[in-house]
Motif scaffolding. Structure first.
Motif, PDB file in Angstrom:
ATOM      1  N   ASP A   1      10.671 103.216 149.662  1.00 33.63           N
ATOM      2  CA  ASP A   1      11.256 104.251 150.515  1.00 33.63           C
ATOM      3  C   ASP A   1      11.241 105.631 149.845  1.00 33.63           C
ATOM      4  OD1 ASP A   1      13.238 104.075 148.603  1.00 33.63           O
ATOM      5  OD2 ASP A   1      14.779 103.301 149.959  1.00 33.63           O
ATOM      6  N   GLY A   2      10.706 105.712 148.603  1.00 32.25           N
ATOM      7  CA  GLY A   2      10.631 106.989 147.901  1.00 32.25           C
ATOM      8  C   GLY A   2      11.918 107.397 147.230  1.00 32.25           C
ATOM      9  N   LYS A   3      12.964 106.568 147.340  1.00 30.71           N
ATOM     10  CA  LYS A   3      14.275 106.927 146.777  1.00 30.71           C
ATOM     11  C   LYS A   3      14.799 105.861 145.823  1.00 30.71           C
ATOM     12  CE  LYS A   3      15.524 109.453 151.008  1.00 30.71           C
ATOM     13  NZ  LYS A   3      16.468 109.519 152.152  1.00 30.71           N
ATOM     14  N   ASN A   4      14.821 104.632 146.294  1.00 27.92           N
ATOM     15  CA  ASN A   4      15.414 103.541 145.516  1.00 27.92           C
ATOM     16  C   ASN A   4      14.318 102.776 144.781  1.00 27.92           C
ATOM     17  OD1 ASN A   4      18.208 103.805 146.605  1.00 27.92           O
ATOM     18  ND2 ASN A   4      17.147 103.368 148.538  1.00 27.92           N
ATOM     19  N   PHE A   5      14.483 102.694 143.458  1.00 25.97           N
ATOM     20  CA  PHE A   5      13.479 102.037 142.630  1.00 25.97           C
ATOM     21  C   PHE A   5      13.956 100.653 142.195  1.00 25.97           C
ATOM     22  CE2 PHE A   5      11.797 106.254 142.489  1.00 25.97           C
ATOM     23  CZ  PHE A   5      10.431 106.096 142.250  1.00 25.97           C
ATOM     24  N   HIS A   6      13.010  99.719 142.167  1.00 29.49           N
ATOM     25  CA  HIS A   6      13.283  98.341 141.772  1.00 29.49           C
ATOM     26  C   HIS A   6      12.409  97.977 140.586  1.00 29.49           C
ATOM     27  CE1 HIS A   6      15.306  97.951 145.687  1.00 29.49           C
ATOM     28  NE2 HIS A   6      14.237  98.568 146.180  1.00 29.49           N
ATOM     29  N   ASN A   7      12.993  97.291 139.628  1.00 29.97           N
ATOM     30  CA  ASN A   7      12.277  96.896 138.425  1.00 29.97           C
ATOM     31  C   ASN A   7      11.449  95.641 138.664  1.00 29.97           C
ATOM     32  OD1 ASN A   7      12.442  94.913 135.867  1.00 29.97           O
ATOM     33  ND2 ASN A   7      12.184  97.015 135.172  1.00 29.97           N
ATOM     34  N   LEU A   8      10.292  95.576 138.041  1.00 34.64           N
ATOM     35  CA  LEU A   8       9.477  94.369 138.061  1.00 34.64           C
ATOM     36  C   LEU A   8       9.220  93.945 136.621  1.00 34.64           C
ATOM     37  CD1 LEU A   8       7.843  92.382 139.891  1.00 34.64           C
ATOM     38  CD2 LEU A   8       5.833  93.784 139.367  1.00 34.64           C
ATOM     39  N   GLY A   9       9.691  92.756 136.264  1.00 29.62           N
ATOM     40  CA  GLY A   9       9.398  92.204 134.942  1.00 29.62           C
ATOM     41  C   GLY A   9      10.395  92.519 133.859  1.00 29.62           C
ATOM     42  N   GLY A  10      11.505  93.223 134.184  1.00 27.66           N
ATOM     43  CA  GLY A  10      12.507  93.542 133.172  1.00 27.66           C
ATOM     44  C   GLY A  10      11.998  94.538 132.160  1.00 27.66           C
ATOM     45  N   LYS A  11      12.583  94.538 130.959  1.00 25.06           N
ATOM     46  CA  LYS A  11      12.122  95.401 129.878  1.00 25.06           C
ATOM     47  C   LYS A  11      11.046  94.667 129.084  1.00 25.06           C
ATOM     48  CE  LYS A  11      16.403  98.032 129.261  1.00 25.06           C
ATOM     49  NZ  LYS A  11      17.485  98.419 128.318  1.00 25.06           N
ATOM     50  N   VAL A  12       9.966  95.359 128.823  1.00 26.07           N
ATOM     51  CA  VAL A  12       8.880  94.772 128.037  1.00 26.07           C
ATOM     52  C   VAL A  12       8.629  95.648 126.812  1.00 26.07           C
ATOM     53  CG1 VAL A  12       7.807  93.663 130.021  1.00 26.07           C
ATOM     54  CG2 VAL A  12       7.098  95.970 129.377  1.00 26.07           C
ATOM     55  N   SER A  13       8.059  95.052 125.794  1.00 28.66           N
ATOM     56  CA  SER A  13       7.838  95.769 124.537  1.00 28.66           C
ATOM     57  C   SER A  13       6.606  96.646 124.612  1.00 28.66           C
ATOM     58  CB  SER A  13       7.688  94.771 123.384  1.00 28.66           C
ATOM     59  OG  SER A  13       7.334  95.448 122.189  1.00 28.66           O
ATOM     60  N   GLY A  14       6.723  97.833 124.020  1.00 25.88           N
ATOM     61  CA  GLY A  14       5.577  98.727 123.895  1.00 25.88           C
ATOM     62  C   GLY A  14       4.749  98.455 122.654  1.00 25.88           C
ATOM     63  N   ASP A  15       4.960  97.300 122.031  1.00 21.31           N
ATOM     64  CA  ASP A  15       4.278  97.012 120.770  1.00 21.31           C
ATOM     65  C   ASP A  15       2.764  97.095 120.870  1.00 21.31           C
ATOM     66  OD1 ASP A  15       4.154  94.781 122.389  1.00 21.31           O
ATOM     67  OD2 ASP A  15       4.745  93.338 120.842  1.00 21.31           O
ATOM     68  N   ILE A  16       2.187  96.564 121.963  1.00 22.93           N
ATOM     69  CA  ILE A  16       0.728  96.547 122.083  1.00 22.93           C
ATOM     70  C   ILE A  16       0.147  97.932 122.338  1.00 22.93           C
ATOM     71  CG2 ILE A  16       0.567  94.144 122.836  1.00 22.93           C
ATOM     72  CD1 ILE A  16       0.284  95.259 125.738  1.00 22.93           C
ATOM     73  N   LEU A  17       1.003  98.920 122.605  1.00 22.79           N
ATOM     74  CA  LEU A  17       0.550 100.290 122.829  1.00 22.79           C
ATOM     75  C   LEU A  17       0.611 101.111 121.545  1.00 22.79           C
ATOM     76  CD1 LEU A  17       2.371 100.905 126.226  1.00 22.79           C
ATOM     77  CD2 LEU A  17       0.048 100.047 125.851  1.00 22.79           C
ATOM     78  N   SER A  18       0.913 100.450 120.431  1.00 23.26           N
ATOM     79  CA  SER A  18       1.086 101.115 119.147  1.00 23.26           C
ATOM     80  C   SER A  18      -0.090 100.826 118.228  1.00 23.26           C
ATOM     81  CB  SER A  18       2.382 100.630 118.490  1.00 23.26           C
ATOM     82  OG  SER A  18       2.457 101.062 117.146  1.00 23.26           O
ATOM     83  N   THR A  19      -0.463 101.831 117.445  1.00 18.38           N
ATOM     84  CA  THR A  19      -1.567 101.684 116.501  1.00 18.38           C
ATOM     85  C   THR A  19      -1.345 100.537 115.537  1.00 18.38           C
ATOM     86  OG1 THR A  19      -1.963 104.071 116.628  1.00 18.38           O
ATOM     87  CG2 THR A  19      -2.923 102.921 114.762  1.00 18.38           C
ATOM     88  N   ASP A  20      -0.104 100.326 115.076  1.00 16.90           N
ATOM     89  CA  ASP A  20       0.141  99.310 114.056  1.00 16.90           C
ATOM     90  C   ASP A  20      -0.042  97.894 114.582  1.00 16.90           C
ATOM     91  OD1 ASP A  20       2.660 100.179 115.397  1.00 16.90           O
ATOM     92  OD2 ASP A  20       3.483  98.456 114.341  1.00 16.90           O
ATOM     93  N   VAL A  21       0.022  97.708 115.908  1.00 20.41           N
ATOM     94  CA  VAL A  21      -0.204  96.397 116.512  1.00 20.41           C
ATOM     95  C   VAL A  21      -1.610  96.309 117.094  1.00 20.41           C
ATOM     96  CG1 VAL A  21       0.520  94.797 118.342  1.00 20.41           C
ATOM     97  CG2 VAL A  21       2.236  96.012 116.978  1.00 20.41           C
ATOM     98  N   ALA A  22      -2.013  97.331 117.851  1.00 25.50           N
ATOM     99  CA  ALA A  22      -3.306  97.304 118.538  1.00 25.50           C
ATOM    100  C   ALA A  22      -4.463  97.670 117.625  1.00 25.50           C
ATOM    101  CB  ALA A  22      -3.272  98.245 119.738  1.00 25.50           C
ATOM    102  N   GLY A  23      -4.175  98.370 116.513  1.00 26.14           N
ATOM    103  CA  GLY A  23      -5.236  98.858 115.646  1.00 26.14           C
ATOM    104  C   GLY A  23      -5.859 100.127 116.201  1.00 26.14           C
ATOM    105  N   GLY A  24      -6.904 100.592 115.549  1.00 21.00           N
ATOM    106  CA  GLY A  24      -7.599 101.784 116.021  1.00 21.00           C
ATOM    107  C   GLY A  24      -6.914 103.068 115.610  1.00 21.00           C
ATOM    108  N   PHE A  25      -7.322 104.156 116.264  1.00 18.57           N
ATOM    109  CA  PHE A  25      -6.892 105.498 115.858  1.00 18.57           C
ATOM    110  C   PHE A  25      -6.269 106.301 116.992  1.00 18.57           C
ATOM    111  CE2 PHE A  25     -10.709 104.336 113.366  1.00 18.57           C
ATOM    112  CZ  PHE A  25     -10.127 104.267 112.114  1.00 18.57           C
TER     113      PHE A  25
END
Length: 563
Positions: free
Chosen positions: A522-546
């Motif tokens: 409806d553009g106003k009320n937001f609903h969560n999907l999946g709860g809180k998830v870790s951002g670990d895989i979005l980090s260089t120390d976990v995913a590697g690379g630069f």
């Protein structure tokens, strides 16, 4: 005033576009930063924030012509490549384009995300009134390369391949008109003493042929400041001249917790070079790991002299989140440099860095105004209905124009038959994650026709490490799905059947390491999907690379995420 805009959008047919897919229209994108460090450290009238470029803007290099400063960054497999910024005061930066903005210059179609363009160097040569950008393209067999222009805002030449191995080249123009290139390389075959042992080489450079002069190469640094201590990864070299002496500045210690910047001096551009007794001249490696407002990995620097004879240095650093993860990637910082003695020293570069700096004389902070890049806790709004696209939007491994087109209702993404895990061009338009805590929201007009179609948001560190939050179909029903890909393997986190009547709003929120994916019908009320998830895989120390994490507007006709 110039803005961040680039060329008008137009759709180009390519072989792997899906021919019969549904329309996927994205509009009303909002990105909002909410980092504590900016709340707790408000700016005074005479202050500005460093980093000056937040998010994945690593390996900065800088040059000056008159009162105009130009700065470039590594871009890996992002397309277009090598963002270029302009400033008149070192505080307010406006992106004026990309150096490598054509497929003929940038061949990264099959490159991994942390391959592609490494460590560009930009320098102005007053003898022929020409700007040069030299870099290493880890793709398609190009290797070390150079391009040039009379005006960085009006496009760059085609690529000239350079005839030497190694990485991190930079170019130096002496005051007698001669030119040289310095770069990192492996030690001569059979002489490597330890893992990470590298050397710095120098070559004469022929300005007429735009090529190094065969046979002129010489090793000017072996290993680093003191090879008996087995220093690793001497790299990112830059050569300067001051008061008749030549100074070679390099990164040492590897891009990580031991990163630093060191300096050498010589009477001749080809050495011998003597290291300063007070090396390093910049590092953050000596301080407690749990320090407040932590900046780390400082190094890979470049110096510039102001018209009034002062010096500043730009360099990369990281600001890890509360779990010491590096989701925003390596950012561009700046510090004044004291060169009143024999060697330059970064002011306050050997103590824990602060988030604020004093403004240079005569500068006024215009962050986020008049087309200047914002910093701090800014909000970026883009309705995605303009026929011109903001320079901050980039694609992966191929031109944006290959899959996007402009409509009166928003930006249409024509999906490829590749999905986000492909080591190939993907139909996603990316914006860098520039804060540890942020929210990004977009409207999506899309009704998938089959389970093979998906459109939504991706949080992307690489083809092997990402989240996908999108809308797809199963039999006759529409579903939202959230999937996590780690080491190339995808897992469904959650899915939910929904009823579609009009546009859906999709949102990703992060509070440090905790990410949430939400939606609103409806553009106003937001609903969560999946709860809180870790951002670990979005980090260089976990995913590697630069690289740092990107937020993508994504569509595919090869969806493999099933509710």
């Amino acid at each position: 005033m110039k803005t961040f805009f680039t060329k008008p959008l137009f759709a180009i047919a390519v072989l792997f576009l899906s021919e019969n897919s549904s329309a996927q229209i994205f509009s009303d994108f909002i990105y909002k930063g909410n980092d504590k460090i900016y709340v707790e450290n408000p700016l005074k009238e005479n202050e500005f924030y460093s980093p000056v470029l937040q998010g994945c803007y690593p390996d900065p290099s800088i040059t000056r012509k008159g009162n105009d400063y130009y700065l470039v960054n590594s871009s890996f497999s992002m397309f277009p490549g090598v963002p270029v910024f302009h400033s008149n005061d070192l505080v307010n930066w406006r992106q004026i384009g990309h150096v490598l903005d054509r497929p003929s210059q940038l061949k990264v179609e099959k490159a991994g995300f942390s391959e592609g363009i490494y460590a560009p160097d930009i320098k102005y040569n007053p003898y022929n009134d020409t700007f040069y950008m030299v870099t290493t393209q880890i793709a398609s067999g190009i290797g070390n390369m150079i391009v040039k222009t009379k005006d960085p805002e009006k496009g760059w030449s085609e690529v000239q391949k350079l005839n030497f191995d190694g990485i991190d080249p930079s170019i130096f123009f002496d005051d007698n008109g001669k030119a040289y290139i310095v770069h990192n390389d492996a030690p001569p075959k059979g002489t490597e003493q330890y893992s990470g042992h590298r050397v710095i080489k120098i070559w004469d450079y022929d300005l007429e042929k735009d090529q190094v002069v065969a046979g002129t190469d010489k090793i000017i640094v072996n290993g680093g400041v003191d090879i008996t201590q087995k220093p690793i990864w001497i790299e990112g070299p830059h050569l300067y001249k001051k008061d008749g002496k030549y100074f070679l500045m390099c990164a040492e210690g590897g891009t990580g917790g031991n990163h630093s910047e060191v300096i050498f001096m010589s009477d001749h551009p080809k050495g011998p070079f003597v290291p300063a007794a007070n090396n390093p001249i910049l590092t953050q490696r000596y301080f407690p790991k749990d320090r407040k407002d932590k900046v780390d990995w400082a190094g890979h620097a470049d110096l510039v002299e102001t018209p009034d004879g002062k010096y500043y240095g730009v360099f990369l650093g990281i600001r890890p989140n509360e779990k010491n993860r590096v989701n925003t990637g390596r950012e561009t910082f700046i510090l004044p440099v004291d060169w009143s003695g024999t060697y330059p020293v970064f002011q306050n570069g050997l103590v824990p860095m602060k988030p604020k700096l004093k403004m240079p004389d005569g500068a006024k902070n215009q962050t986020g105004q008049n087309g200047f890049f914002p910093n701090g806790n800014f909000t970026f709004n883009d309705h995605l209905k303009n026929s011109q696209l903001d320079f901050r939007w980039i694609a992966m491994r191929g031109a944006r124009e290959n899959f996007i087109s402009s409509t009166k209702n928003g930006l249409k993404i024509n999906p490829f038959t590749t999905n986000i895990k492909a080591k190939a061009p993907v139909s996603a338009l990316f914006h860098r994650q520039q804060h540890a805590s942020f929210e990004a929201t977009v409207s999506l007009d899309f009704k998938p026709k089959s389970e093979k179609e998906l459109a939504g948001i991706t949080c992307y560190q690489s083809e092997n490490s990402n989240y996908v939050f999108g809308l797809t179909k199963k039999e006759k029903d529409f579903y939202l799905v959230l999937a996590r890909t780690e080491k190339g393997n995808s897992t469904l986190v959650s899915s939910e059947k929904i009823t579609l009547s009009k546009n859906i709003r999709l949102q990703v929120m992060a509070e440090e390491d905790n990410y949430q994916f939400r939606y609103s019908v409806d553009g106003k009320n937001f609903h969560n999907l999946g709860g809180k998830v870790s951002g670990d895989i979005l980090s260089t120390d976990v995913a590697g690379g630069f690289t740092g994490s990107l937020i993508g507007l994504y569509a595919t006709s090869s969806n493999d995420i099933q509710p």
